[in-house]
Design a protein around this motif. Structure first.
Motif, PDB file in Angstrom:
ATOM      1  N   ASP A 130      46.824  47.130  38.058  1.00  0.00           N
ATOM      2  CA  ASP A 130      46.012  47.643  36.950  1.00  0.00           C
ATOM      3  C   ASP A 130      44.568  47.559  37.404  1.00  0.00           C
ATOM      4  N   GLN A 131      43.896  48.695  37.457  1.00  0.00           N
ATOM      5  CA  GLN A 131      42.556  48.728  38.053  1.00  0.00           C
ATOM      6  C   GLN A 131      41.525  49.394  37.157  1.00  0.00           C
ATOM      7  N   ASP A 132      40.301  48.871  37.242  1.00  0.00           N
ATOM      8  CA  ASP A 132      39.106  49.428  36.619  1.00  0.00           C
ATOM      9  C   ASP A 132      38.233  49.879  37.782  1.00  0.00           C
ATOM     10  N   THR A 162      34.073  56.813  36.496  1.00  0.00           N
ATOM     11  CA  THR A 162      34.829  55.571  36.314  1.00  0.00           C
ATOM     12  C   THR A 162      36.213  55.967  35.808  1.00  0.00           C
ATOM     13  N   ARG A 163      37.193  55.119  36.060  1.00  0.00           N
ATOM     14  CA  ARG A 163      38.521  55.377  35.509  1.00  0.00           C
ATOM     15  C   ARG A 163      39.326  54.082  35.522  1.00  0.00           C
ATOM     16  N   THR A 164      40.343  54.055  34.669  1.00  0.00           N
ATOM     17  CA  THR A 164      41.336  52.994  34.728  1.00  0.00           C
ATOM     18  C   THR A 164      42.624  53.623  35.229  1.00  0.00           C
ATOM     19  N   CYS A 165      43.388  52.831  35.959  1.00  0.00           N
ATOM     20  CA  CYS A 165      44.664  53.333  36.452  1.00  0.00           C
ATOM     21  C   CYS A 165      45.646  52.178  36.580  1.00  0.00           C
ATOM     22  N   VAL A 173      33.614  59.481  32.602  1.00  0.00           N
ATOM     23  CA  VAL A 173      34.804  58.649  32.427  1.00  0.00           C
ATOM     24  C   VAL A 173      36.024  59.555  32.592  1.00  0.00           C
ATOM     25  N   LEU A 174      36.776  59.325  33.665  1.00  0.00           N
ATOM     26  CA  LEU A 174      37.959  60.121  33.940  1.00  0.00           C
ATOM     27  C   LEU A 174      39.122  59.644  33.073  1.00  0.00           C
ATOM     28  N   ALA A 175      40.060  60.532  32.824  1.00  0.00           N
ATOM     29  CA  ALA A 175      41.248  60.160  32.055  1.00  0.00           C
ATOM     30  C   ALA A 175      42.018  59.066  32.799  1.00  0.00           C
ATOM     31  N   PRO A 176      42.563  58.100  32.072  1.00  0.00           N
ATOM     32  CA  PRO A 176      43.367  57.060  32.732  1.00  0.00           C
ATOM     33  C   PRO A 176      44.570  57.688  33.434  1.00  0.00           C
ATOM     34  N   GLU A 197      43.203  41.984  31.904  1.00  0.00           N
ATOM     35  CA  GLU A 197      42.262  41.740  32.999  1.00  0.00           C
ATOM     36  C   GLU A 197      42.580  42.639  34.186  1.00  0.00           C
ATOM     37  N   ALA A 198      42.019  43.837  34.174  1.00  0.00           N
ATOM     38  CA  ALA A 198      42.249  44.778  35.264  1.00  0.00           C
ATOM     39  C   ALA A 198      41.448  44.357  36.493  1.00  0.00           C
ATOM     40  N   ARG A 199      41.980  44.650  37.643  1.00  0.00           N
ATOM     41  CA  ARG A 199      41.298  44.389  38.920  1.00  0.00           C
ATOM     42  C   ARG A 199      40.079  45.290  39.013  1.00  0.00           C
ATOM     43  N   LYS A 200      38.913  44.699  39.281  1.00  0.00           N
ATOM     44  CA  LYS A 200      37.681  45.480  39.429  1.00  0.00           C
ATOM     45  C   LYS A 200      37.639  46.076  40.831  1.00  0.00           C
ATOM     46  N   VAL A 201      37.460  47.405  40.890  1.00  0.00           N
ATOM     47  CA  VAL A 201      37.533  48.133  42.149  1.00  0.00           C
ATOM     48  C   VAL A 201      36.295  49.012  42.309  1.00  0.00           C
ATOM     49  N   ALA A 202      35.790  49.074  43.544  1.00  0.00           N
ATOM     50  CA  ALA A 202      34.703  49.983  43.904  1.00  0.00           C
ATOM     51  C   ALA A 202      35.264  51.011  44.889  1.00  0.00           C
TER      52      ALA A 202
END
Length: 162
Positions: free
Chosen positions: A87-89, A74-77, A156-159, A4-9
């Motif tokens: 952990d972010q989306d 978009t990216r995950t990090c 979609v950017l690389a994580p 469950e990644a934190r949803k970020v704008a």
């Protein structure tokens, strides 16, 4: 990354001269560890990403007269910060403003301990800086965005895992 990644704008805010606004962040326990990053943050409650983007922009920059455009990336990090792992989306919105005067009176307590200010950057400055900027490929991504316009679907950017 956690399930469950934190949803970020996040907001790629451009002024009339195509400069991008970045915040200067640092690790509260080690101010020598610092970086530049786009305005934005986590969603609150059942807030939409669009609403979160505009709220965060107002809190972090004082800018409210902003035209929010499409999600372009978009990216995950995942990274350590302030004694925990985040952990972010992330969704990156393109936005424009005619106003370049900012203030940071709306910062949260954590932001007051970890944000040293902000500045407008040209694409050329980003391409030549030796400072740390997130996302790490921002200079080239921004140049492509300025040259080609927003993609039809978000890129979609690389994580990034730190």
């Amino acid at each position: 990354m956690a399930a469950e990644a934190r949803k970020v704008a996040r907001v790629l805010l451009l002024d009339p001269d195509d400069r991008i606004l970045l915040l200067h962040g640092f690790e509260p326990a080690d101010p020598a560890t610092n970086w530049w990053f786009t305005p934005g943050g986590g969603l609150e409650g059942d807030e939409s990403r669009e609403a979160a983007a505009l709220r965060e922009l107002a809190e972090e920059t004082g800018l409210t007269d902003v035209e929010l455009g499409p999600v372009v990336w978009t990216r995950t990090c995942s990274f350590p910060f302030d004694g925990r792992r985040w952990d972010q989306d992330e969704w990156y919105f393109l936005a424009r403003t005619a106003r370049t005067t900012t203030h940071q009176r709306g910062l949260t307590e954590l932001e007051r301990r970890s944000v040293a200010g902000l500045r407008w950057w040209t694409s050329a400055e980003l391409l030549t800086t030796r400072e740390t900027v997130y996302p790490t490929r921002l200079a080239g991504l921004l140049r492509t965005l300025l040259d080609e316009g927003p993609p039809r679907v978000p890129l979609v950017l690389a994580p990034e895992i730190a």
